[in-house]
Write a protein that holds these residues in place. Structure first.
Motif, PDB file in Angstrom:
ATOM      1  N   TRP A  89      -3.126  60.856 112.366  1.00 26.38           N
ATOM      2  CA  TRP A  89      -2.077  60.137 111.637  1.00 26.38           C
ATOM      3  C   TRP A  89      -2.682  59.140 110.654  1.00 26.38           C
ATOM      4  O   TRP A  89      -2.223  59.007 109.523  1.00 26.38           O
ATOM      5  N   LEU A  90      -3.775  58.470 111.081  1.00 25.45           N
ATOM      6  CA  LEU A  90      -4.430  57.499 110.204  1.00 25.45           C
ATOM      7  C   LEU A  90      -4.959  58.154 108.932  1.00 25.45           C
ATOM      8  O   LEU A  90      -4.701  57.679 107.816  1.00 25.45           O
ATOM      9  N   GLN A  91      -5.698  59.259 109.098  1.00 27.82           N
ATOM     10  CA  GLN A  91      -6.351  59.855 107.929  1.00 27.82           C
ATOM     11  C   GLN A  91      -5.435  60.746 107.114  1.00 27.82           C
ATOM     12  O   GLN A  91      -5.742  61.062 105.960  1.00 27.82           O
ATOM     13  N   VAL A  94      -1.929  57.271 106.506  1.00 29.14           N
ATOM     14  CA  VAL A  94      -2.101  55.832 106.286  1.00 29.14           C
ATOM     15  C   VAL A  94      -3.238  55.548 105.303  1.00 29.14           C
ATOM     16  O   VAL A  94      -3.037  54.949 104.241  1.00 29.14           O
ATOM     17  N   LEU A  95      -4.436  55.975 105.645  1.00 29.52           N
ATOM     18  CA  LEU A  95      -5.609  55.645 104.831  1.00 29.52           C
ATOM     19  C   LEU A  95      -5.577  56.231 103.415  1.00 29.52           C
ATOM     20  O   LEU A  95      -6.035  55.569 102.478  1.00 29.52           O
ATOM     21  N   PRO A  96      -5.062  57.457 103.211  1.00 29.69           N
ATOM     22  CA  PRO A  96      -4.989  57.951 101.826  1.00 29.69           C
ATOM     23  C   PRO A  96      -4.136  57.058 100.926  1.00 29.69           C
ATOM     24  O   PRO A  96      -4.449  56.904  99.743  1.00 29.69           O
ATOM     25  N   ASP A  97      -3.069  56.472 101.482  1.00 31.70           N
ATOM     26  CA  ASP A  97      -2.231  55.573 100.682  1.00 31.70           C
ATOM     27  C   ASP A  97      -2.950  54.268 100.379  1.00 31.70           C
ATOM     28  O   ASP A  97      -2.739  53.664  99.315  1.00 31.70           O
ATOM     29  N   ILE A 109     -13.846  55.056 108.945  1.00 27.93           N
ATOM     30  CA  ILE A 109     -12.827  54.179 109.534  1.00 27.93           C
ATOM     31  C   ILE A 109     -12.117  54.898 110.681  1.00 27.93           C
ATOM     32  O   ILE A 109     -11.860  54.316 111.745  1.00 27.93           O
ATOM     33  N   THR A 110     -11.830  56.170 110.471  1.00 32.92           N
ATOM     34  CA  THR A 110     -11.130  56.956 111.492  1.00 32.92           C
ATOM     35  C   THR A 110     -11.926  57.031 112.785  1.00 32.92           C
ATOM     36  O   THR A 110     -11.401  56.793 113.878  1.00 32.92           O
ATOM     37  N   VAL A 111     -13.199  57.359 112.669  1.00 36.16           N
ATOM     38  CA  VAL A 111     -14.050  57.460 113.859  1.00 36.16           C
ATOM     39  C   VAL A 111     -14.185  56.103 114.538  1.00 36.16           C
ATOM     40  O   VAL A 111     -14.123  56.004 115.777  1.00 36.16           O
ATOM     41  N   PHE A 112     -14.351  55.042 113.759  1.00 38.10           N
ATOM     42  CA  PHE A 112     -14.495  53.700 114.328  1.00 38.10           C
ATOM     43  C   PHE A 112     -13.229  53.295 115.089  1.00 38.10           C
ATOM     44  O   PHE A 112     -13.315  52.774 116.209  1.00 38.10           O
ATOM     45  N   VAL A 113     -12.069  53.525 114.487  1.00 37.08           N
ATOM     46  CA  VAL A 113     -10.803  53.161 115.148  1.00 37.08           C
ATOM     47  C   VAL A 113     -10.624  53.967 116.429  1.00 37.08           C
ATOM     48  O   VAL A 113     -10.206  53.432 117.468  1.00 37.08           O
ATOM     49  N   GLY A 114     -10.935  55.267 116.375  1.00 42.48           N
ATOM     50  CA  GLY A 114     -10.815  56.091 117.569  1.00 42.48           C
ATOM     51  C   GLY A 114     -11.714  55.606 118.697  1.00 42.48           C
ATOM     52  O   GLY A 114     -11.287  55.523 119.854  1.00 42.48           O
ATOM     53  N   ALA A 115     -12.964  55.266 118.355  1.00 40.88           N
ATOM     54  CA  ALA A 115     -13.900  54.768 119.367  1.00 40.88           C
ATOM     55  C   ALA A 115     -13.424  53.446 119.951  1.00 40.88           C
ATOM     56  O   ALA A 115     -13.546  53.209 121.165  1.00 40.88           O
ATOM     57  N   GLY A 157       5.777  64.243 118.076  1.00 39.85           N
ATOM     58  CA  GLY A 157       5.418  65.606 118.471  1.00 39.85           C
ATOM     59  C   GLY A 157       5.038  66.522 117.345  1.00 39.85           C
ATOM     60  O   GLY A 157       4.736  67.702 117.583  1.00 39.85           O
ATOM     61  N   GLN A 158       5.007  66.041 116.122  1.00 40.19           N
ATOM     62  CA  GLN A 158       4.681  66.887 114.975  1.00 40.19           C
ATOM     63  C   GLN A 158       3.164  67.010 114.810  1.00 40.19           C
ATOM     64  O   GLN A 158       2.438  66.032 114.946  1.00 40.19           O
ATOM     65  N   THR A 159       2.706  68.213 114.504  1.00 40.21           N
ATOM     66  CA  THR A 159       1.283  68.443 114.261  1.00 40.21           C
ATOM     67  C   THR A 159       0.867  67.745 112.962  1.00 40.21           C
ATOM     68  O   THR A 159       1.575  67.810 111.964  1.00 40.21           O
ATOM     69  N   VAL A 160      -0.299  67.062 113.013  1.00 40.76           N
ATOM     70  CA  VAL A 160      -0.807  66.339 111.848  1.00 40.76           C
ATOM     71  C   VAL A 160      -1.855  67.184 111.146  1.00 40.76           C
ATOM     72  O   VAL A 160      -2.866  67.565 111.735  1.00 40.76           O
ATOM     73  N   ALA A 161      -1.609  67.465 109.877  1.00 41.33           N
ATOM     74  CA  ALA A 161      -2.554  68.255 109.068  1.00 41.33           C
ATOM     75  C   ALA A 161      -2.173  68.090 107.596  1.00 41.33           C
ATOM     76  O   ALA A 161      -1.025  67.773 107.284  1.00 41.33           O
ATOM     77  N   PRO A 162      -3.117  68.290 106.676  1.00 43.29           N
ATOM     78  CA  PRO A 162      -4.550  68.548 106.906  1.00 43.29           C
ATOM     79  C   PRO A 162      -5.310  67.248 107.141  1.00 43.29           C
ATOM     80  O   PRO A 162      -4.852  66.180 106.750  1.00 43.29           O
ATOM     81  N   LEU A 163      -6.442  67.369 107.778  1.00 43.23           N
ATOM     82  CA  LEU A 163      -7.293  66.217 108.004  1.00 43.23           C
ATOM     83  C   LEU A 163      -8.300  66.072 106.871  1.00 43.23           C
ATOM     84  O   LEU A 163      -8.511  67.001 106.085  1.00 43.23           O
ATOM     85  N   ASP A 164      -8.940  64.912 106.815  1.00 47.27           N
ATOM     86  CA  ASP A 164      -9.919  64.626 105.765  1.00 47.27           C
ATOM     87  C   ASP A 164     -11.030  65.680 105.767  1.00 47.27           C
ATOM     88  O   ASP A 164     -11.538  66.061 106.836  1.00 47.27           O
ATOM     89  N   SER A 165     -11.401  66.151 104.591  1.00 51.69           N
ATOM     90  CA  SER A 165     -12.371  67.254 104.486  1.00 51.69           C
ATOM     91  C   SER A 165     -13.740  66.878 105.045  1.00 51.69           C
ATOM     92  O   SER A 165     -14.422  67.713 105.651  1.00 51.69           O
TER      93      SER A 165
END
Length: 421
Positions: A89-91, A94-97, A109-115, A157-165
Motif C-alpha cells: 500500500w505504501l509503495q 502513498v509514496l508515489p504521490d 523507505i518501504t523496506v525500512f518501514v516494513g522492518a 481485502g483488495q490486492t495491491v499492484a503493481p509494486l515498485d520496479s
C-alpha cells in the motif's frame, strides 16, 4: 558396519543428523525426478525452488531462536501478510504521490518501514510473553487472528499492484538475479571464505588445546564446501533467460539485444538475502553474548536467570528479531509475486515451524542450528513443489507434509535417546 561408520563420523566430527537430512533430501529429489520423468532436477525447477524457499528459510532462522528458548510463534504467517499488504500500500498508493512514480528511495523507505513494523510487533508480543507471563502459544495465536484481520483491513481485502520496479527485484525473476559473471564471482568469494573460516576454526581449537580432526578430513571437508558452492552456481547459471524476456531487458535500457546472445539467470537475489541472513544469524548464535544467552536459557531457564540473564528482556529481543526477519520474508514474498494479496503468508507459520523442527531444533528447547532450519525449509519446499509437479491434490499435499513433520519429530526423539543429547 554401522559401528565403524559411527566411529568415523565421530572422528571426523561430522553431524550425523545433518548427513541424514541431506540423504533424505537427495532421496526426495531423486524420487520426484523419476516421477516427473526428469523435470524436477532441472536448472529451471531448482532455480524456482531456491526462490520459493527463501521467505520460509529466512523466518525459519528466527524460529530456531524462538523454539530454542522454549516458546512458539504462530503469528509469523499472518504478520507476513500484514506487513506485505502495508508495504504494498505504501509503495503503490502513498509514496508515489509524495516522491513521484519510480523514485529511487521508494523501495528503501518501504523496506525500512516494513522492518520497523515487524520488529515493533515482535517486541510487543515478546513483552506480553516475557513480562506479563502470558504463554507464547496464546499470545501468538491471538496475533495470528489479529494480523490476518489487519492485513485485510489495510486495503479492504483488495490486492495491491503493481509494486515498485526496483522493489520487485528483491523477489528474483529474470532481472532479480546476479547473472553468470557475478554469480561465479560470488561463488569464488564464498568458497574462499568457507575454506579460510574452516582452517581458522581448526587453528583456534588447536591453540586452546582442543582435539582437532585429522588434517586430511578438513581438506576433504573444504573440498566438499567448494564443490557444493560451485555446483550450485553452475546449476543456476545453466538456466537461461528466455529470449523474449532478455530482449525486453535490453529494450528497457534503450539497447538492442545482440543476435544469438544467451543470458543466464545466475543466483537470485532472494538466495543472496538468505545467505546473508544465515551468516549473520549463525554469528549471533555462536559468537555473541546474546546467542549464548538464548541457548543457555533454552537449556535451563532457572539456571540462566540465577546466573544473571534477564530472561524477560531476552524474550522481548528474541521475538523482536523474529518480527524483523518476518518483515524481510514479507519483502521477498511480495516482491516475488509483484503484488500483495490478503492471503499472503497463509499457513507459513506451520511451514516455518516444520522447517525448524525438521532441521533438528528441539521443541524441548536448548538445541537448534541455523543451517539445519534452512535445510528443513528446502525439504519442505521440495515436498510441496514435487507433489505439485506430480499432480497431487492440495488436501493430500497437506496430509503428506503433516505426516512428514510427525515422523521428523519422532526420528529426532529416537536420535536424542540413542545419542544421549
Amino acid at each position: 558396519m554401522r559401528d565403524t561408520l559411527s566411529r568415523s563420523f565421530r572422528t571426523l566430527q561430522i553431524d550425523t543428523r545433518l548427513v541424514g537430512m541431506i540423504a533424505a533430501l537427495l532421496i526426495v529429489w531423486i524420487v520426484f525426478d523419476l516421477l516427473t520423468e526428469g523435470r524436477f532436477l532441472t536448472p529451471r525447477n531448482l532455480f524456482n525452488l531456491s526462490v520459493q524457499t527463501a521467505s520460509v528459510a529466512v523466518m525459519a532462522t528466527g524460529m530456531v531462536f524462538i523454539i530454542v528458548t522454549r516458546h512458539i510463534d504462530l503469528s509469523v504467517g499472518a504478520l507476513l501478510g500484514f506487513i506485505g499488504m502495508t508495504i504494498g500500500w505504501l509503495q503503490a498508493q502513498v509514496l508515489p504521490d509524495l516522491l513521484g512514480i519510480g523514485h529511487p528511495a521508494i523501495w528503501i523507505i518501504t523496506v525500512f518501514v516494513g522492518a520497523l513494523i515487524g520488529a515493533a510487533v515482535g517486541a510487543v508480543q515478546g513483552y506480553i510473553i516475557g513480562y506479563l507471563a502470558v504463554p507464547a502459544f496464546i499470545v501468538t495465536l491471538g496475533g495470528l487472528l489479529v494480523w490476518r484481520g489487519a492485513a485485510w483491513w489495510v486495503t479492504s481485502g483488495q490486492t495491491v499492484a503493481p509494486l515498485d520496479s526496483t522493489f520487485t527485484l528483491l523477489g528474483g525473476g529474470a532481472e532479480g538475479t546476479l547473472g553468470a559473471t557475478w554469480s561465479w564471482l560470488l561463488a569464488a568469494v564464498c568458497s574462499l571464505a568457507a575454506v579460510v573460516l574452516l582452517f581458522l576454526s581448526r587453528k583456534r581449537k588447536s591453540d586452546h588445546g582442543f582435539t582437532v580432526k585429522p588434517l586430511a578430513a578438513d581438506v576433504v571437508l573444504a573440498g566438499l564446501f567448494v564443490a557444493v558452492i560451485f555446483g550450485f552456481t553452475a546449476v543456476m547459471n545453466a538456466y537461461a533467460i528466455p529470449s523474449r524476456a532478455a530482449a525486453r531487458m535490453f529494450e528497457a535500457r534503450g539497447e538492442t539485444m545482440p543476435e544469438g546472445l544467451v543470458l543466464s539467470h545466475g543466483i537470485a537475489i532472494p538466495v543472496i538475502i538468505v545467505l546473508v541472513v544465515a551468516t549473520v544469524m549463525t554469528v549471533i548464535a555462536k559468537r555473541t553474548r546474546f546467542g549464548r544467552y538464548v541457548f543457555a536459557t533454552g537449556g535451563n531457564p532457572d539456571a540462566a536467570e540465577l546466573a544473571g540473564v534477564n530472561t524477560k528482556l531476552l524474550t522481548v529481543k528474541v521475538f523482536a528479531l523474529m518480527g524483523f526477519l518476518t518483515a524481510i520474508a514479507a519483502v521477498i514474498a511480495s516482491a516475488r509475486l509483484r503484488s500483495a494479496a490478503n492471503d499472503l503468508g497463509t499457513l507459513d507459520e506451520l511451514r516455518v515451524i516444520a522447517a525448524a523442527v525438521i532441521g533438528g531444533t528441539a521443541l524441548s528447547g536448548g538445541i537448534g542450528t541455523i543451517y539445519g532450519a534452512i535445510l528443513g525449509a528446502v525439504v519442505m519446499q521440495s515436498l510441496q513443489s514435487g507433489m505439485a509437479m506430480v499432480g497431487v491434490d492440495a488436501p493430500l499435499q497437506s496430509i503428506v507434509v503433516g505426516v512428514v513433520l510427525v515422523l521428523a519429530v519422532l526420528a529426532d526423539i529416537v536420535y536424542r535417546r540413542r545419542t544421549g543429547d
